[in-house]
Scaffold this motif. Structure first.
Motif, PDB file in Angstrom:
ATOM      1  N   ARG A 133      60.093  82.156  14.233  1.00  0.00           N
ATOM      2  CA  ARG A 133      59.385  80.888  14.122  1.00  0.00           C
ATOM      3  C   ARG A 133      58.763  80.517  15.464  1.00  0.00           C
ATOM      4  O   ARG A 133      59.401  80.645  16.495  1.00  0.00           O
ATOM      5  CB  ARG A 133      60.332  79.783  13.677  1.00  0.00           C
ATOM      6  N   THR A 134      57.526  80.066  15.396  1.00  0.00           N
ATOM      7  CA  THR A 134      56.829  79.620  16.596  1.00  0.00           C
ATOM      8  C   THR A 134      56.246  78.225  16.362  1.00  0.00           C
ATOM      9  O   THR A 134      55.967  77.835  15.226  1.00  0.00           O
ATOM     10  CB  THR A 134      55.696  80.584  16.986  1.00  0.00           C
ATOM     11  N   TYR A 135      56.081  77.508  17.450  1.00  0.00           N
ATOM     12  CA  TYR A 135      55.610  76.127  17.400  1.00  0.00           C
ATOM     13  C   TYR A 135      54.594  75.938  18.527  1.00  0.00           C
ATOM     14  O   TYR A 135      54.778  76.471  19.624  1.00  0.00           O
ATOM     15  CB  TYR A 135      56.767  75.154  17.601  1.00  0.00           C
ATOM     16  N   TYR A 136      53.549  75.157  18.246  1.00  0.00           N
ATOM     17  CA  TYR A 136      52.500  74.975  19.238  1.00  0.00           C
ATOM     18  C   TYR A 136      52.056  73.517  19.306  1.00  0.00           C
ATOM     19  O   TYR A 136      52.051  72.804  18.303  1.00  0.00           O
ATOM     20  CB  TYR A 136      51.273  75.823  18.890  1.00  0.00           C
ATOM     21  N   ALA A 137      51.635  73.123  20.496  1.00  0.00           N
ATOM     22  CA  ALA A 137      50.941  71.849  20.637  1.00  0.00           C
ATOM     23  C   ALA A 137      49.565  71.986  19.998  1.00  0.00           C
ATOM     24  O   ALA A 137      48.969  73.067  20.010  1.00  0.00           O
ATOM     25  CB  ALA A 137      50.804  71.485  22.113  1.00  0.00           C
ATOM     26  N   GLU A 138      49.076  70.895  19.459  1.00  0.00           N
ATOM     27  CA  GLU A 138      47.769  70.929  18.802  1.00  0.00           C
ATOM     28  C   GLU A 138      46.665  71.368  19.766  1.00  0.00           C
ATOM     29  O   GLU A 138      45.704  72.031  19.358  1.00  0.00           O
ATOM     30  CB  GLU A 138      47.442  69.561  18.225  1.00  0.00           C
ATOM     31  N   THR A 139      46.805  71.033  21.029  1.00  0.00           N
ATOM     32  CA  THR A 139      45.759  71.328  22.006  1.00  0.00           C
ATOM     33  C   THR A 139      45.615  72.820  22.305  1.00  0.00           C
ATOM     34  O   THR A 139      44.597  73.247  22.851  1.00  0.00           O
ATOM     35  CB  THR A 139      46.040  70.594  23.328  1.00  0.00           C
ATOM     36  N   VAL A 140      46.633  73.620  21.970  1.00  0.00           N
ATOM     37  CA  VAL A 140      46.570  75.056  22.273  1.00  0.00           C
ATOM     38  C   VAL A 140      46.615  75.922  21.015  1.00  0.00           C
ATOM     39  O   VAL A 140      46.442  77.147  21.114  1.00  0.00           O
ATOM     40  CB  VAL A 140      47.710  75.478  23.227  1.00  0.00           C
ATOM     41  N   LYS A 141      46.837  75.318  19.880  1.00  0.00           N
ATOM     42  CA  LYS A 141      46.954  76.075  18.638  1.00  0.00           C
ATOM     43  C   LYS A 141      45.675  76.872  18.380  1.00  0.00           C
ATOM     44  O   LYS A 141      44.573  76.344  18.494  1.00  0.00           O
ATOM     45  CB  LYS A 141      47.241  75.119  17.481  1.00  0.00           C
ATOM     46  N   GLY A 142      45.843  78.145  18.083  1.00  0.00           N
ATOM     47  CA  GLY A 142      44.692  79.012  17.839  1.00  0.00           C
ATOM     48  C   GLY A 142      44.187  79.713  19.082  1.00  0.00           C
ATOM     49  O   GLY A 142      43.399  80.660  18.996  1.00  0.00           O
ATOM     50  N   ARG A 143      44.625  79.263  20.240  1.00  0.00           N
ATOM     51  CA  ARG A 143      44.201  79.884  21.509  1.00  0.00           C
ATOM     52  C   ARG A 143      45.374  80.556  22.225  1.00  0.00           C
ATOM     53  O   ARG A 143      45.185  81.577  22.881  1.00  0.00           O
ATOM     54  CB  ARG A 143      43.586  78.834  22.437  1.00  0.00           C
ATOM     55  N   PHE A 144      46.549  79.976  22.120  1.00  0.00           N
ATOM     56  CA  PHE A 144      47.726  80.494  22.813  1.00  0.00           C
ATOM     57  C   PHE A 144      48.672  81.131  21.791  1.00  0.00           C
ATOM     58  O   PHE A 144      48.779  80.661  20.649  1.00  0.00           O
ATOM     59  CB  PHE A 144      48.482  79.375  23.526  1.00  0.00           C
TER      60      PHE A 144
END
Length: 129
Positions: free
Chosen positions: A57-68
């Motif tokens: 499972r991974t989790y991302y901040a909206e500001t980096v989702k799709g890039r990081f």
């Protein structure tokens, strides 16, 4: 005592990529939930990404989702942060952190600094425009 050492930071032009690494020692890496945070000058430290103990499972901040992309190699005791399409607003000191507890205090526990037990010293990422 767990020690975390980040590497891979540097200066990159906007649109470029960097891969950060965080090497852990002093414990059983596969027992740790891992996160990346960042702190820009004059701002509070903020959540970037997190990954579960087995990487499922991974989790991302909206500001980096799709890039990081966060990933881990438990055999190498290392967590990574692949950063693509970098923007000047990504400029910050990036920290990795390890969480020992398996208790979940809230739905978004992984976003909260106080949920993590160990921190690295940080690595500087500077994105020029």
């Amino acid at each position: 005592q767990v020690q975390l050492v980040e590497s891979g930071g540097g200066l990159v032009q906007a649109g470029g990529s960097l891969r950060l690494s965080c090497a852990a020692s002093g414990g059983t890496f596969s027992d740790y939930f891992m996160g990346w945070f960042r702190q820009a000058p004059g701002k509070e430290r903020e959540f970037v990404a997190a990954i579960s103990r087995n990487g499922g499972r991974t989790y991302y901040a909206e500001t980096v989702k799709g890039r990081f992309t966060i990933s881990r190699d438990n055999a190498k005791n290392t967590v990574y942060l692949q950063m693509n399409s970098l923007k000047p607003e990504d400029t910050a000191v990036y920290y990795c952190a390890a969480r020992i507890s398996v208790q979940v205090s809230s739905i978004s526990y992984y976003r909260k600094e106080y949920e993590y037990d160990y921190w690295g010293q940080g690595t500087q990422v500077t994105v020029s425009s």
